[in-house]
Design a protein around this motif. Structure first.
Motif, short mmCIF file in Angstrom:
data_model
loop_
_atom_site.label_atom_id
_atom_site.label_comp_id
_atom_site.label_asym_id
_atom_site.label_seq_id
_atom_site.Cartn_x
_atom_site.Cartn_y
_atom_site.Cartn_z
N GLU A 95 -12.54 124.06 13.30
CA GLU A 95 -11.96 124.32 11.99
C GLU A 95 -10.45 124.17 11.93
N CYS A 96 -9.75 124.48 13.02
CA CYS A 96 -8.30 124.46 12.94
C CYS A 96 -7.67 124.13 14.29
N LEU A 97 -6.41 123.77 14.22
CA LEU A 97 -5.58 123.49 15.38
C LEU A 97 -4.48 124.53 15.42
N GLU A 98 -4.35 125.25 16.52
CA GLU A 98 -3.29 126.24 16.69
C GLU A 98 -2.29 125.72 17.70
N TYR A 99 -1.01 125.92 17.42
CA TYR A 99 0.03 125.40 18.30
C TYR A 99 1.20 126.37 18.33
N GLU A 100 2.06 126.18 19.33
CA GLU A 100 3.27 126.99 19.45
C GLU A 100 4.44 126.09 19.77
N VAL A 101 5.57 126.33 19.12
CA VAL A 101 6.80 125.55 19.33
C VAL A 101 7.90 126.50 19.77
N THR A 102 8.67 126.10 20.79
CA THR A 102 9.78 126.90 21.30
C THR A 102 11.06 126.08 21.24
N ASN A 103 12.13 126.69 20.77
CA ASN A 103 13.44 126.04 20.74
C ASN A 103 14.20 126.45 22.00
N ARG A 104 14.35 125.51 22.92
CA ARG A 104 15.06 125.79 24.17
C ARG A 104 16.52 125.35 24.11
N GLY A 105 16.98 124.95 22.92
CA GLY A 105 18.36 124.52 22.76
C GLY A 105 19.28 125.67 22.40
N ALA A 106 20.52 125.31 22.05
CA ALA A 106 21.54 126.32 21.78
C ALA A 106 21.87 126.44 20.30
N GLU A 107 21.15 125.73 19.43
CA GLU A 107 21.39 125.83 17.99
C GLU A 107 20.06 125.76 17.24
N ALA A 108 20.07 126.26 16.02
CA ALA A 108 18.86 126.23 15.20
C ALA A 108 18.46 124.79 14.91
N VAL A 109 17.15 124.52 14.95
CA VAL A 109 16.66 123.17 14.74
C VAL A 109 15.47 123.17 13.80
N ASP A 110 15.27 122.01 13.15
CA ASP A 110 14.04 121.72 12.43
C ASP A 110 13.18 120.87 13.36
N VAL A 111 11.97 121.31 13.62
CA VAL A 111 11.09 120.64 14.58
C VAL A 111 9.88 120.05 13.85
N SER A 112 9.56 118.80 14.17
CA SER A 112 8.34 118.18 13.66
C SER A 112 7.47 117.75 14.83
N VAL A 113 6.17 117.97 14.69
CA VAL A 113 5.22 117.65 15.75
C VAL A 113 4.12 116.77 15.15
N LEU A 114 3.84 115.66 15.81
CA LEU A 114 2.76 114.77 15.40
C LEU A 114 1.62 114.90 16.40
N PHE A 115 0.42 115.19 15.88
CA PHE A 115 -0.77 115.32 16.72
C PHE A 115 -1.67 114.11 16.47
N GLY A 116 -2.43 113.74 17.50
CA GLY A 116 -3.35 112.62 17.37
C GLY A 116 -4.60 112.86 18.18
N TRP A 117 -5.52 111.92 18.10
CA TRP A 117 -6.80 112.00 18.81
C TRP A 117 -6.60 111.67 20.27
N SER A 118 -7.16 112.47 21.16
CA SER A 118 -6.96 112.28 22.59
C SER A 118 -8.01 111.36 23.20
N GLY A 119 -9.04 111.03 22.44
CA GLY A 119 -10.11 110.20 22.98
C GLY A 119 -11.33 110.99 23.37
N GLY A 120 -11.25 112.32 23.29
CA GLY A 120 -12.40 113.15 23.61
C GLY A 120 -12.92 113.86 22.38
N GLY A 121 -14.22 114.15 22.36
CA GLY A 121 -14.80 114.86 21.22
C GLY A 121 -14.82 114.01 19.98
N GLU A 122 -14.88 114.67 18.83
CA GLU A 122 -14.91 113.96 17.56
C GLU A 122 -13.53 113.41 17.22
N ARG A 123 -13.52 112.22 16.68
CA ARG A 123 -12.24 111.57 16.34
C ARG A 123 -11.63 112.23 15.10
#
Length: 232
Positions: free
Chosen positions: A6-34
């Motif tokens: 039903e859903c994808l859960e993820y976590e993002v961490t900022n390891r830099g020294a200033e505030a950032v806007d982060v974008s993440v692109l997910f795709g099919w890994s080749g396993g399970g349903e596409r």
């Protein structure tokens, strides 16, 4: 990162020294349903050292017994929040919005449009080319890249061939430019892949970091079109 039917859960961490806007692109890994489509998520103003959890719904009815799709992280990009481009919302303190479009690629030629909107209350005078600095994944300047004035320095017919001219952008008005390059390779050097470009609309303007995904190949050349009026 974890996925169920039903859903994808993820976590993002900022390891830099200033505030950032982060974008993440997910795709099919080749396993399970596409996956029916690649999924993307954006987290804004993530403070230094902070982590945030997110959840994206996956296609399919809730409670179904559909197979768990195989999901992988395809790409992660971050820009300093202070330099993040915007296409709407509150007007930046500078009174000017600058952002890049998704671009066009054909036969090794790449064209990404730069767009400027005067969302402030004062007129803006443009006379020349945006200043562009090519940056790597760590936001460090890439050396050995020639930033050239005019798209015709790379290819003609891209819409970025007009000579520079002076004009005024009134409040609510717009202007456009473009980044033009070729992804060609030979044995002369290593290919240059630089995700980011820091753009200043004028020499004294505040910088905006865009993500044109510059795959310059071994040519090491980037053409920048002059600012031209855009729209009515």
């Amino acid at each position: 990162m974890a996925a169920n039917g039903e859903c994808l859960e993820y976590e993002v961490t900022n390891r830099g020294a200033e505030a950032v806007d982060v974008s993440v692109l997910f795709g099919w890994s080749g396993g399970g349903e596409r996956l029916s489509d690649n999924l993307s998520a954006v987290q804004r103003a993530l403070a230094p050292g902070a982590s945030v959890r997110g959840r994206l719904p996956l296609a399919g009815p809730s409670g179904s017994s559909r197979p768990v799709p195989g999901v992988k992280v395809v790409k992660v990009r971050s820009v300093p929040t202070a330099e993040a481009p915007s296409t709407g919302g509150a007007c930046p303190a500078s009174g000017v919005r600058v952002y890049a479009d998704r671009g066009d690629a054909a036969m090794g030629l790449r064209v990404v449009g730069l767009h400027l909107e005067n969302c402030g209350t004062a007129e803006l005078v443009l006379d020349g080319y945006p200043q562009v600095q090519v940056l790597d994944e760590a936001h460090a300047a890439v050396t050995g890249v020639a930033v050239l004035e005019g798209g015709a320095a790379i290819a003609t017919g891209t819409g970025a061939d007009a000579p520079a001219r002076r004009f005024t952008v009134p409040p609510g008005g717009r202007a456009g430019s473009a980044l033009v390059w070729r992804n060609t390779n030979d044995a002369s050097s290593d290919p240059v892949n630089a995700p980011y470009a820091r753009v200043r609309a004028t020499p004294g303007a505040a910088p905006v970091m865009v993500t044109p995904e510059l795959d310059l190949g071994t040519t090491g050349r980037l053409g920048v079109g002059a600012w031209v009026p855009e729209g009515p």
